[in-house]
Design a protein around this motif. Structure first.
Motif, PDB file in Angstrom:
ATOM      1  N   ALA A 240       0.914  -1.062  -0.039  1.00 41.78           N
ATOM      2  CA  ALA A 240      -0.024  -0.117  -0.024  1.00 41.78           C
ATOM      3  C   ALA A 240       0.778   1.211   0.163  1.00 41.78           C
ATOM      4  O   ALA A 240       0.487   2.360  -0.919  1.00 41.78           O
ATOM      5  CB  ALA A 240      -1.094   0.032   1.159  1.00 41.78           C
ATOM      6  N   VAL A 241       2.024   1.231   0.833  1.00 43.10           N
ATOM      7  CA  VAL A 241       2.748   2.341   0.803  1.00 43.10           C
ATOM      8  C   VAL A 241       3.526   2.677  -0.402  1.00 43.10           C
ATOM      9  O   VAL A 241       3.554   3.768  -1.187  1.00 43.10           O
ATOM     10  CB  VAL A 241       3.823   2.133   1.808  1.00 43.10           C
ATOM     11  CG1 VAL A 241       5.063   3.236   1.693  1.00 43.10           C
ATOM     12  CG2 VAL A 241       3.080   2.085   3.257  1.00 43.10           C
ATOM     13  N   GLU A 242       3.907   1.590  -1.245  1.00 48.23           N
ATOM     14  CA  GLU A 242       4.499   1.633  -2.719  1.00 48.23           C
ATOM     15  C   GLU A 242       3.330   2.322  -3.444  1.00 48.23           C
ATOM     16  O   GLU A 242       3.821   3.138  -4.492  1.00 48.23           O
ATOM     17  CB  GLU A 242       4.917   0.282  -3.094  1.00 48.23           C
ATOM     18  CG  GLU A 242       5.768   0.261  -4.462  1.00 48.23           C
ATOM     19  CD  GLU A 242       7.376   1.001  -4.009  1.00 48.23           C
ATOM     20  OE1 GLU A 242       7.840   1.659  -4.704  1.00 48.23           O
ATOM     21  OE2 GLU A 242       7.777   0.445  -2.928  1.00 48.23           O
ATOM     22  N   SER A 243       2.277   1.717  -3.515  1.00 45.99           N
ATOM     23  CA  SER A 243       1.219   2.300  -4.464  1.00 45.99           C
ATOM     24  C   SER A 243       0.829   3.824  -4.013  1.00 45.99           C
ATOM     25  O   SER A 243       0.710   4.526  -5.091  1.00 45.99           O
ATOM     26  CB  SER A 243      -0.146   1.491  -4.130  1.00 45.99           C
ATOM     27  OG  SER A 243      -1.074   2.097  -4.835  1.00 45.99           O
ATOM     28  N   GLU A 244       0.724   4.221  -2.853  1.00 49.03           N
ATOM     29  CA  GLU A 244       0.384   5.501  -2.455  1.00 49.03           C
ATOM     30  C   GLU A 244       1.701   6.485  -2.932  1.00 49.03           C
ATOM     31  O   GLU A 244       1.328   7.472  -3.646  1.00 49.03           O
ATOM     32  CB  GLU A 244       0.122   5.658  -1.098  1.00 49.03           C
ATOM     33  CG  GLU A 244      -0.875   4.934  -0.455  1.00 49.03           C
ATOM     34  CD  GLU A 244      -1.686   5.736   0.456  1.00 49.03           C
ATOM     35  OE1 GLU A 244      -1.554   7.150   0.438  1.00 49.03           O
ATOM     36  OE2 GLU A 244      -2.669   5.411   0.919  1.00 49.03           O
ATOM     37  N   ALA A 245       2.929   5.942  -2.611  1.00 47.21           N
ATOM     38  CA  ALA A 245       3.957   6.766  -2.896  1.00 47.21           C
ATOM     39  C   ALA A 245       3.934   7.110  -4.754  1.00 47.21           C
ATOM     40  O   ALA A 245       4.266   8.056  -5.214  1.00 47.21           O
ATOM     41  CB  ALA A 245       5.279   6.362  -2.711  1.00 47.21           C
ATOM     42  N   ALA A 246       3.638   6.110  -5.284  1.00 44.80           N
ATOM     43  CA  ALA A 246       3.614   6.116  -6.929  1.00 44.80           C
ATOM     44  C   ALA A 246       2.658   7.094  -7.231  1.00 44.80           C
ATOM     45  O   ALA A 246       2.571   7.921  -8.433  1.00 44.80           O
ATOM     46  CB  ALA A 246       3.391   4.622  -7.670  1.00 44.80           C
ATOM     47  N   THR A 247       1.286   6.885  -6.851  1.00 49.55           N
ATOM     48  CA  THR A 247       0.239   8.045  -7.189  1.00 49.55           C
ATOM     49  C   THR A 247       0.641   9.201  -6.896  1.00 49.55           C
ATOM     50  O   THR A 247       0.180  10.198  -7.712  1.00 49.55           O
ATOM     51  CB  THR A 247      -1.001   7.119  -6.272  1.00 49.55           C
ATOM     52  OG1 THR A 247      -1.410   5.903  -6.644  1.00 49.55           O
ATOM     53  CG2 THR A 247      -2.306   8.060  -6.420  1.00 49.55           C
TER      54      THR A 247
END
Length: 551
Positions: free
Chosen positions: A348-355
């Motif tokens: 989730a952290v990886e996804s949020e940072a990319a977004t």
């Protein structure tokens, strides 16, 4: 009595009937931050349709029934057409209809590019392959603007929200699609090694092309931007050319589709090898300025590589978090197991940072006249393209594993995501090309350093781990100015700079749980070789709940 072989229990229900935009809290927050409440409201319809069972089924069918090249018609005439399954056209009709093509370039909405970027990510949950022709259509317009007459002729059709498939003169179409042809067999990313020749005709600005292109996606599109060596007394001068599939008089331009590529993923989309045998072309920009002309298109497609990868991450995360929220094992829900919480929270952290980074870059496109935003685009696009796209395969693989054996079978949809996951790191410049582009920008355009420092500086003092990472990166950046050894460290520098950008955005704008987890893992020395190694003391359950779609 059923013995368990006819009715399956303890299986997660299909993830359908949700809104891929409104249930993506990180995306909604980023759009609200860089757009407006009206922008948020306008994206509900895109997300709602993308999350339907119908859309999911069309995505499956478009990949199961791959495009087929038809070089000749029944009479033996050369036609070079590509046939697609009806599901491909269903997806294209709606993607273009939602304004995901070149529509923002003609819009008076001050947040048009943010809206389109978020819509591109949300709609990507349906199927990633058809995003390629949509992306190139979006990206073509800024390059076309080097010639006012050409831009006026093509932009209205490219910006249309009508998908009008078929090869006809552009003035007979309600909408058009664009493509790009840069690489050749002998050079690949080294486009200055191109051998395709452009021979002048008797008409000023018109040429015939003779040569090939090794990798051109979407050969069914209406117009292409192509690089070729314009012949002159001084030798070849790499220039950019506009190549329509159909000429104004209705005859088909001589553009031979040799074959369609048999690719790892992206199989719904037709990618081809082309040959030019006297193909009519119109020069776009000055002779010898081909790279400078087409680089505007490359920059926009790089943005879509970031957005596409971020969307792929979110899709994989949604499937994983949905599965663990409904699957029980070892005495309880997987979502309640500490180690699974660590894995999904890390994803989730990886996804949020990319977004966060992707939408920030889209906002920089909306404000094209601001010098800071222009400099930020120049440095942050290759940074984000390098880092976000590199992280996607590992992230998607881990999300697939959350489903166990169910994730390894085609029906889950996860293998399709996994095959797609390396694509954006390869296309529009591989990892090395983008890392070296970062070095090139830092050395030739000092304003980009100031833009990066200013952008990360907005979060100064908010988190000691981010502050330390910025200081370390500035030291690495100073070392990169030394030509000796700088290329060896280009990936390390690009990674550090991208992480600092992501960290600065999350520290300023994300919930404390997200920012804390990011800084503790990505910047605080706890980033292991696999996902699921977040340190103790973080809000794992909160991160997992935030990541899980709600019907």
């Amino acid at each position: 009595m059923d013995d368990g072989t006819r009715v399956a229990t303890n299986q997660a229900p299909p993830l359908v009937g949700h809104n891929t935009f409104t249930t993506d809290l990180a995306l909604v927050e980023a759009v609200r931050r860089h757009g407006s409440e009206e922008t948020v409201e306008s994206l509900g319809a895109v997300g709602a349709e993308a999350g339907t069972a119908e859309a999911r089924e069309h995505g499956r069918l478009a990949n199961e029934h791959e495009p087929v090249l038809k070089p000749f018609d029944r009479y033996g005439n050369r036609v070079d057409e590509v046939e697609f399954h009806p599901s491909w056209h269903w997806l294209m009709t709606r993607g273009i209809g939602h304004g995901l093509g070149a529509t923002p370039w003609t819009s008076d909405d001050p947040h048009a590019h943010v809206r389109r970027a978020a819509g591109f990510m949300a709609w990507g949950h349906t199927e990633p392959g058809h995003g390629c022709p949509i992306s190139m259509t979006y990206a073509a317009v800024p390059a076309l603007r080097v010639d006012d007459a050409v831009a006026k002729e093509w932009t209205p059709r490219l910006a249309s929200t009508t998908y009008d498939f078929g090869l006809r003169p552009v003035d007979q179409k309600a909408g058009a699609l664009a493509g790009m042809g840069m690489t050749e067999k002998q050079g690949g990313s080294d486009v200055r090694a191109n051998q395709t020749r452009a021979v002048r005709t008797e008409v000023e600005g018109e040429y015939t092309l003779h040569g090939h292109k090794w990798f051109t996606s979407a050969p069914m599109n209406d117009v292409f931007l192509v690089l070729a060596q314009a012949e002159s007394d001084e030798g070849g001068r790499l220039s950019c050319f506009l190549v329509p599939r159909v000429l104004p008089d209705g005859t088909r331009n001589r553009l031979d589709v040799v074959r369609l590529k048999d690719k790892l993923g992206n199989r719904s989309n037709a990618s081809s090898e082309l040959e030019f045998h006297g193909t009519w072309a119109q020069r776009l920009g000055d002779e010898g300025r081909g790279v400078r002309t087409i680089i505007e298109m490359v920059a926009a497609t790089r943005l879509d590589c970031v957005l596409g990868s971020a969307g792929l991450m979110r899709k994989a995360l949604a499937e994983a978090s949905w599965h663990v929220a409904h699957r029980s094992a070892f005495g309880g829900l997987l979502a309640d197991k500490p180690l699974m919480q660590n894995v999904v929270a890390d994803l989730a952290v990886e996804s949020e940072a990319a977004t966060a980074l992707g939408i920030r870059l889209a906002a920089a496109v909306d404000d094209r006249t601001d010098p800071h935003e222009a400099a930020l685009r120049r440095i942050a696009l290759p940074l984000a393209k390098f880092w976000v796209c590199k992280r996607t395969p590992a992230m998607v693989a881990e999300a697939l594993e959350c489903l166990g054996g169910n994730g390894y079978v085609e029906e889950s949809g996860m293998p399709l995501l996994f095959r797609e996951s390396p694509l954006n790191s390869v296309w529009e410049g591989s990892g090395n090309v983008n890392a070296l582009d970062v070095l090139r920008a830092l050395r030739r355009e000092p304003e980009v350093v100031d833009a990066w420092i200013s952008e990360v500086g907005r979060a100064a003092g908010a988190d000691h781990r981010l502050d330390a990472a910025i200081t370390s990166t500035l030291e690495t950046l100073a070392d990169s100015m030394d030509p000796e050894g700088a290329e060896l460290g280009a990936r390390r520098l690009a990674s550090q700079m991208a992480l600092c950008l992501q960290g600065a955005l999350l520290v300023q704008h994300a919930p404390d749980a997200v920012a804390d987890a990011f800084c503790a893992s990505r910047l605080g020395g706890h980033m292991g070789g696999t996902f699921g190694q977040l340190p103790r003391g973080l809000a794992y359950a909160e991160l997992v709940e935030r990541a899980t779609p709600v019907l």
